[in-house]
Design an enzyme around this catalytic site. Sequence first.
Site, PDB file in Angstrom:
ATOM      1  N   CYS A  20      58.864 -86.134   0.046  1.00 28.52           N
ATOM      2  CA  CYS A  20      59.463 -86.937  -1.014  1.00 28.52           C
ATOM      3  C   CYS A  20      59.651 -86.020  -2.232  1.00 28.52           C
ATOM      4  O   CYS A  20      58.677 -85.454  -2.729  1.00 28.52           O
ATOM      5  CB  CYS A  20      58.487 -88.071  -1.317  1.00 28.52           C
ATOM      6  SG  CYS A  20      58.939 -89.087  -2.698  1.00 28.52           S
ATOM      7  N   CYS A  28      54.812 -92.538  -3.418  1.00 31.05           N
ATOM      8  CA  CYS A  28      56.101 -92.411  -4.093  1.00 31.05           C
ATOM      9  C   CYS A  28      56.241 -93.525  -5.121  1.00 31.05           C
ATOM     10  O   CYS A  28      55.788 -94.636  -4.914  1.00 31.05           O
ATOM     11  CB  CYS A  28      57.231 -92.502  -3.094  1.00 31.05           C
ATOM     12  SG  CYS A  28      57.525 -90.959  -2.273  1.00 31.05           S
ATOM     13  N   CYS A  52      62.626 -90.416 -16.155  1.00 35.41           N
ATOM     14  CA  CYS A  52      63.733 -91.248 -15.677  1.00 35.41           C
ATOM     15  C   CYS A  52      64.210 -92.140 -16.814  1.00 35.41           C
ATOM     16  O   CYS A  52      63.399 -92.671 -17.572  1.00 35.41           O
ATOM     17  CB  CYS A  52      63.299 -92.099 -14.491  1.00 35.41           C
ATOM     18  SG  CYS A  52      64.647 -93.096 -13.808  1.00 35.41           S
ATOM     19  N   CYS A 111      57.371 -99.083 -13.206  1.00 34.66           N
ATOM     20  CA  CYS A 111      57.370 -97.698 -12.704  1.00 34.66           C
ATOM     21  C   CYS A 111      56.801 -96.726 -13.721  1.00 34.66           C
ATOM     22  O   CYS A 111      57.218 -96.699 -14.879  1.00 34.66           O
ATOM     23  CB  CYS A 111      58.785 -97.285 -12.334  1.00 34.66           C
ATOM     24  SG  CYS A 111      58.919 -95.566 -11.821  1.00 34.66           S
ATOM     25  N   CYS A 131      62.567 -98.968 -15.415  1.00 30.39           N
ATOM     26  CA  CYS A 131      62.041-100.106 -14.652  1.00 30.39           C
ATOM     27  C   CYS A 131      60.611-100.395 -15.130  1.00 30.39           C
ATOM     28  O   CYS A 131      59.814 -99.477 -15.314  1.00 30.39           O
ATOM     29  CB  CYS A 131      62.064 -99.805 -13.161  1.00 30.39           C
ATOM     30  SG  CYS A 131      63.718 -99.398 -12.578  1.00 30.39           S
ATOM     31  N   GLU A 157      56.840 -83.527  -9.370  1.00 28.79           N
ATOM     32  CA  GLU A 157      55.995 -83.556  -8.195  1.00 28.79           C
ATOM     33  C   GLU A 157      56.807 -83.795  -6.936  1.00 28.79           C
ATOM     34  O   GLU A 157      57.861 -84.422  -6.971  1.00 28.79           O
ATOM     35  CB  GLU A 157      54.964 -84.679  -8.335  1.00 28.79           C
ATOM     36  CG  GLU A 157      53.970 -84.380  -9.433  1.00 28.79           C
ATOM     37  CD  GLU A 157      52.993 -85.519  -9.688  1.00 28.79           C
ATOM     38  OE1 GLU A 157      51.989 -85.263 -10.358  1.00 28.79           O
ATOM     39  OE2 GLU A 157      53.219 -86.643  -9.220  1.00 28.79           O
TER      40      GLU A 157
HETATM   41  N1  SAH Z   1      64.836 -93.925  -8.837  1.00 31.42           N
HETATM   42  C1  SAH Z   1      64.926 -94.181  -7.460  1.00 31.42           C
HETATM   43  C2  SAH Z   1      63.975 -93.331  -6.632  1.00 31.42           C
HETATM   44  C3  SAH Z   1      62.601 -93.101  -7.167  1.00 31.42           C
HETATM   45  S1  SAH Z   1      61.551 -94.523  -7.271  1.00 31.42           S
HETATM   46  C4  SAH Z   1      64.742 -95.655  -7.169  1.00 31.42           C
HETATM   47  O1  SAH Z   1      64.370 -96.393  -8.067  1.00 31.42           O
HETATM   48  O2  SAH Z   1      65.014 -96.052  -6.034  1.00 31.42           O
HETATM   49  C5  SAH Z   1      61.048 -94.719  -5.574  1.00 31.42           C
HETATM   50  C6  SAH Z   1      60.563 -96.095  -5.201  1.00 31.42           C
HETATM   51  O3  SAH Z   1      59.275 -96.359  -5.776  1.00 31.42           O
HETATM   52  C7  SAH Z   1      61.461 -97.238  -5.683  1.00 31.42           C
HETATM   53  O4  SAH Z   1      61.736 -98.118  -4.618  1.00 31.42           O
HETATM   54  C8  SAH Z   1      60.614 -97.945  -6.739  1.00 31.42           C
HETATM   55  O5  SAH Z   1      60.941 -99.302  -6.797  1.00 31.42           O
HETATM   56  C9  SAH Z   1      59.207 -97.688  -6.224  1.00 31.42           C
HETATM   57  N2  SAH Z   1      58.148 -97.798  -7.218  1.00 31.42           N
HETATM   58  C10 SAH Z   1      58.170 -97.411  -8.508  1.00 31.42           C
HETATM   59  N3  SAH Z   1      56.993 -97.657  -9.107  1.00 31.42           N
HETATM   60  C11 SAH Z   1      56.175 -98.205  -8.171  1.00 31.42           C
HETATM   61  C12 SAH Z   1      54.823 -98.655  -8.157  1.00 31.42           C
HETATM   62  N4  SAH Z   1      54.053 -98.579  -9.239  1.00 31.42           N
HETATM   63  N5  SAH Z   1      54.332 -99.152  -7.012  1.00 31.42           N
HETATM   64  C13 SAH Z   1      55.081 -99.187  -5.890  1.00 31.42           C
HETATM   65  N6  SAH Z   1      56.355 -98.765  -5.843  1.00 31.42           N
HETATM   66  C14 SAH Z   1      56.903 -98.281  -6.953  1.00 31.42           C
HETATM   67 FE1  SF4 Z   2      63.540 -94.591 -12.441  1.00 33.50          FE
HETATM   68 FE2  SF4 Z   2      61.243 -95.546 -11.581  1.00 33.50          FE
HETATM   69 FE3  SF4 Z   2      63.309 -97.192 -11.879  1.00 33.50          FE
HETATM   70 FE4  SF4 Z   2      63.328 -95.387  -9.876  1.00 33.50          FE
HETATM   71  S1  SF4 Z   2      61.919 -97.122 -10.106  1.00 33.50           S
HETATM   72  S2  SF4 Z   2      64.993 -95.883 -11.316  1.00 33.50           S
HETATM   73  S3  SF4 Z   2      62.237 -93.688 -10.880  1.00 33.50           S
HETATM   74  S4  SF4 Z   2      62.272 -96.061 -13.532  1.00 33.50           S
END
Ligand code: SAH
Ligand code: SF4
Length: 377
Positions: A106, A364, A113, A120, A117, A93
């Site tokens: 974005c 995002c 991934c 996420c 995390c 997306e």
């Molecule tokens: N992998 C990269 C970029 C994609 S994630 C990274 O981790 O930076 C983009 C952003 O979304 C990151 O800052 C992550 O911490 C945040 N994010 C992920 N899941 C989220 C959620 N459920 N609510 C709010 N922010 C979230």
């Molecule tokens: Fe991957 Fe989500 Fe962690 Fe970004 S926040 S590194 S997209 S698992």
Amino acid sequence: MNEKTDLKNLTLPTLELFLKGRGKERFRATQIFKWIFQHDVDTFEEMTNISKELRRELAETACISNLEPETVEQGSDGTRKYLFSLGDGNGVEAVLIPIEGRNTLCISSQAGCAMGCEFCLTGTFKLTRNLTTAEIVNQIMAVERDLVKNPPLLLADPGAAGLIADDSDEGDDDQGGAAGIRNIVMMGMGEPLHNLDNVIPAIQIMIDGNGLQFSNRRVTVSTCGLVPEMERLGREIPNVNLAVSLNATTDELRDRIMPVNRRYPLKELLKACRDFPKPGRRKITFEYVMLGGLNDSLADAKRLLKLISDIPNKVNLIPFNEHEGCDFKSPTQAAIDAFHKYLIDRHVTVITRDSRGGDISAACGQLKGKLEKLESI
Ligand code: SAH
Ligand code: SF4
């Protein structure tokens, strides 16, 4: 049978080598590159300043790929979510966020991934595969095409500008054009620094004056903190913007919610931030997902300030978006306000990201991938 080379995978210098290897003049590369990235042609036939013979030869050995959105959803706030099917059952997306006619896009760098995390949604899909350079730039080109056909709503909502893009710097307001995309943030699905072999050429195409012509100040890469790859990115593209998802102020909590921290703990990560090239008055953006009751106290705000105070910084607070199957909670508005105020009062540039695209779960870090849906198409 030899696979055709997708020219959208090639930077200008690589395209020059490609042509040279076939005994062609190097200057042809610039012409072809412009046809592809500035005129958005998808056949060699259309390249009218190239000889018929070369066009025919190219058509035999090369191709120009494209992405068409499978679906486009528009949220009530003007945010648009594009779902792209990659042709092999994978989907990614991209999310367009129009802010006063300045569009931030974005984009995704991987299907799924590997970083895992805990908070996420993309992470729960694991890594399916890396996107190619072509698939990364094609997200941008497909959205540009859509913007020409369906101009976005103009929203007078400066508060939403939180999506990283630094609009404080002046002087290049023509860059990106009001109608087109102004800022690119690599904050969609995936960890861009886990796919640098394809992400670096994609950024080079984005910022090439003969390519997509984005100002390097308007391209931001977001990472969870892969330290050696941060060093490589800084070496190979020293003028790109870096955003780091910090999300915790102690190793104890960061270890728990971001497994990458067990490999590169805070001390190493912050050293890599300090060492990252920052031309001009460039700052590193620290993203901080606020998890209710877990990392949203004033003690956290205080520790955060201490951690980043010797690095040129700005902070992007992101209230956690709740999603199914994940027990973390959104922070209260009072906690967000107090955290925000603590930093502002100490002269930190802070932006609290609103939940744009909430009604289409397009924020995002909330990108779903909808793998199941694609598989059923
Ligand atoms: N992998 C990269 C970029 C994609 S994630 C990274 O981790 O930076 C983009 C952003 O979304 C990151 O800052 C992550 O911490 C945040 N994010 C992920 N899941 C989220 C959620 N459920 N609510 C709010 N922010 C979230
Ligand atoms: Fe991957 Fe989500 Fe962690 Fe970004 S926040 S590194 S997209 S698992």
